[in-house]
Scaffold this motif. Structure first.
Motif, PDB file in Angstrom:
ATOM      1  N   PHE A 175     -23.772  45.865  11.947  1.00 34.34           N
ATOM      2  CA  PHE A 175     -22.813  44.785  12.178  1.00 34.34           C
ATOM      3  C   PHE A 175     -23.438  43.434  11.837  1.00 34.34           C
ATOM      4  CE2 PHE A 175     -21.024  47.879  15.249  1.00 34.34           C
ATOM      5  CZ  PHE A 175     -19.657  47.754  14.989  1.00 34.34           C
ATOM      6  N   ALA A 176     -22.662  42.540  11.275  1.00 36.24           N
ATOM      7  CA  ALA A 176     -22.986  41.120  11.279  1.00 36.24           C
ATOM      8  C   ALA A 176     -22.476  40.621  12.629  1.00 36.24           C
ATOM      9  CB  ALA A 176     -22.289  40.397  10.137  1.00 36.24           C
ATOM     10  N   ALA A 177     -23.357  40.180  13.511  1.00 37.69           N
ATOM     11  CA  ALA A 177     -22.957  39.890  14.887  1.00 37.69           C
ATOM     12  C   ALA A 177     -23.603  38.604  15.387  1.00 37.69           C
ATOM     13  CB  ALA A 177     -23.332  41.053  15.802  1.00 37.69           C
ATOM     14  N   TRP A 178     -22.835  37.880  16.184  1.00 40.97           N
ATOM     15  CA  TRP A 178     -23.315  36.628  16.753  1.00 40.97           C
ATOM     16  C   TRP A 178     -22.728  36.431  18.153  1.00 40.97           C
ATOM     17  CZ3 TRP A 178     -20.821  37.027  12.037  1.00 40.97           C
ATOM     18  CH2 TRP A 178     -21.574  36.769  10.879  1.00 40.97           C
ATOM     19  N   SER A 205     -13.380  38.041   6.996  1.00 40.82           N
ATOM     20  CA  SER A 205     -14.521  38.843   7.446  1.00 40.82           C
ATOM     21  C   SER A 205     -15.484  39.139   6.298  1.00 40.82           C
ATOM     22  CB  SER A 205     -14.029  40.152   8.070  1.00 40.82           C
ATOM     23  OG  SER A 205     -13.461  39.914   9.343  1.00 40.82           O
ATOM     24  N   GLN A 206     -14.953  39.335   5.099  1.00 38.84           N
ATOM     25  CA  GLN A 206     -15.820  39.498   3.935  1.00 38.84           C
ATOM     26  C   GLN A 206     -16.742  38.293   3.802  1.00 38.84           C
ATOM     27  OE1 GLN A 206     -13.714  40.517   0.259  1.00 38.84           O
ATOM     28  NE2 GLN A 206     -12.057  41.379   1.475  1.00 38.84           N
ATOM     29  N   HIS A 207     -16.185  37.109   3.986  1.00 38.39           N
ATOM     30  CA  HIS A 207     -16.985  35.882   3.877  1.00 38.39           C
ATOM     31  C   HIS A 207     -18.044  35.814   4.966  1.00 38.39           C
ATOM     32  CE1 HIS A 207     -13.380  33.793   1.688  1.00 38.39           C
ATOM     33  NE2 HIS A 207     -14.009  34.665   0.927  1.00 38.39           N
ATOM     34  N   GLN A 208     -17.691  36.253   6.186  1.00 42.40           N
ATOM     35  CA  GLN A 208     -18.670  36.225   7.270  1.00 42.40           C
ATOM     36  C   GLN A 208     -19.836  37.163   6.970  1.00 42.40           C
ATOM     37  OE1 GLN A 208     -16.265  37.015  10.829  1.00 42.40           O
ATOM     38  NE2 GLN A 208     -16.467  34.861  11.383  1.00 42.40           N
ATOM     39  N   VAL A 209     -19.558  38.328   6.427  1.00 43.66           N
ATOM     40  CA  VAL A 209     -20.621  39.261   6.080  1.00 43.66           C
ATOM     41  C   VAL A 209     -21.516  38.666   4.995  1.00 43.66           C
ATOM     42  CG1 VAL A 209     -21.142  41.495   5.013  1.00 43.66           C
ATOM     43  CG2 VAL A 209     -19.392  41.335   6.789  1.00 43.66           C
ATOM     44  N   GLY A 215     -28.188  34.296   5.618  1.00 41.07           N
ATOM     45  CA  GLY A 215     -28.864  33.596   6.704  1.00 41.07           C
ATOM     46  C   GLY A 215     -28.025  32.539   7.391  1.00 41.07           C
ATOM     47  N   LEU A 216     -26.690  32.732   7.395  1.00 38.76           N
ATOM     48  CA  LEU A 216     -25.782  31.751   7.995  1.00 38.76           C
ATOM     49  C   LEU A 216     -25.069  32.354   9.199  1.00 38.76           C
ATOM     50  CD1 LEU A 216     -24.331  30.365   4.643  1.00 38.76           C
ATOM     51  CD2 LEU A 216     -26.209  29.423   6.012  1.00 38.76           C
ATOM     52  N   ARG A 222     -20.719  26.853   8.197  1.00 39.74           N
ATOM     53  CA  ARG A 222     -21.796  27.581   7.531  1.00 39.74           C
ATOM     54  C   ARG A 222     -23.174  27.093   7.951  1.00 39.74           C
ATOM     55  NH1 ARG A 222     -20.929  28.809   1.393  1.00 39.74           N
ATOM     56  NH2 ARG A 222     -21.862  30.788   2.035  1.00 39.74           N
ATOM     57  N   GLY A 223     -23.372  27.008   9.261  1.00 36.09           N
ATOM     58  CA  GLY A 223     -24.667  26.630   9.799  1.00 36.09           C
ATOM     59  C   GLY A 223     -25.649  27.785   9.736  1.00 36.09           C
TER      60      GLY A 223
END
Length: 241
Positions: A175-178, A205-209, A215-216, A222-223
């Protein structure tokens, strides 16, 4: 297929034209097939699965009669097989699976398996507040839950260390998770997770992955990534490790 899908998530988010490692040969096969169908100009046949190639692939999906998630520009197993007929064979396929229920929310079987493994690593159950395939369900989600692979997880009763441990477990399985905080937007504390390379992902969600790989933090500004450092793997890569 794994390499092509990975590139289709990362490349459109890059600030340059660096190729996704290990994906060039597979991406070129797809781009040449799209070119020969007059969906992609020859100048874009370069092994870089950027936004132009994503758009071309979405046009191909629509030409097959697909709509909505099935025409999201991410190569799915069926569309990729049809594109490659007589040209290339699809290997390392990704299948989201059927839609199932978890904590009264809807996810697909791939996401459910990933969540179960993260819970095993963590040694505790996680409560899903919002699942997938939920268009318009929460305006603050900005479309990330419209497709598959997206979860919001409760952090009720967790201290900072427990929240970090949960994110680490989710990241380990793909997972890309935060951790999301009220200081970031109009939402309560929670964990937001997106299953990398789920072919049902919404465009958001594609963009988040893609941003996660770069590294964002997956937010609009986009921090920098603010989560624990974990080797990035897809679910399929995790299972082969």
């Amino acid at each position: 297929m794994e390499a092509v899908v990975k590139a289709a998530q990362i490349d459109p988010r890059r600030s340059d034209e660096t190729l996704t490692p290990g994906a060039k040969a597979s991406v070129l096969l797809v781009e040449r097939a799209l070119r020969d169908r007059r969906l992609l100009d020859a100048k874009w046949v370069d092994g870089y699965f950027g936004s132009t190639t994503v758009t071309a692939y979405a046009k191909f999906q629509k030409s097959l009669g697909y709509t909505r998630l099935a025409a999201n520009g991410l190569p799915g197993r069926t569309s990729l097989t049809k594109l490659g007929a007589g040209r290339f064979r699809v290997t390392h396929a990704i299948t989201p699976g059927a839609r199932v229920s978890v904590d009264k929310t809807i996810v697909n079987t791939r996401t459910r398996s990933m969540l179960a493994e993260a819970e095993r690593l963590l040694g505790r159950d996680l409560l899903v507040l919002q699942g997938s395939y939920n268009p318009g369900g929460d305006p603050t989600s900005a479309g990330t839950h419209d497709g598959g692979g997206a979860l919001d997880i409760s952090v009720k009763g967790m201290n900072s260390a427990a929240r970090t441990a949960a994110v680490r477990a989710l990241r380990r399985v793909g997972f890309a998770a935060w951790v999301r905080t009220p200081g970031q937007a109009d939402w309560p504390w929670h964990i937001h997770a997106v299953a990398i390379s789920d072919t049902d992902l919404s465009s958001q969600s594609q963009h988040q992955v893609g941003d996660y790989y770069l590294g964002l933090n997956g937010l609009a500004r986009r921090g920098p990534d603010d989560g624990p450092k974990v080797a990035i793997r897809t679910w399929e890569e995790y299972r082969r490790r």
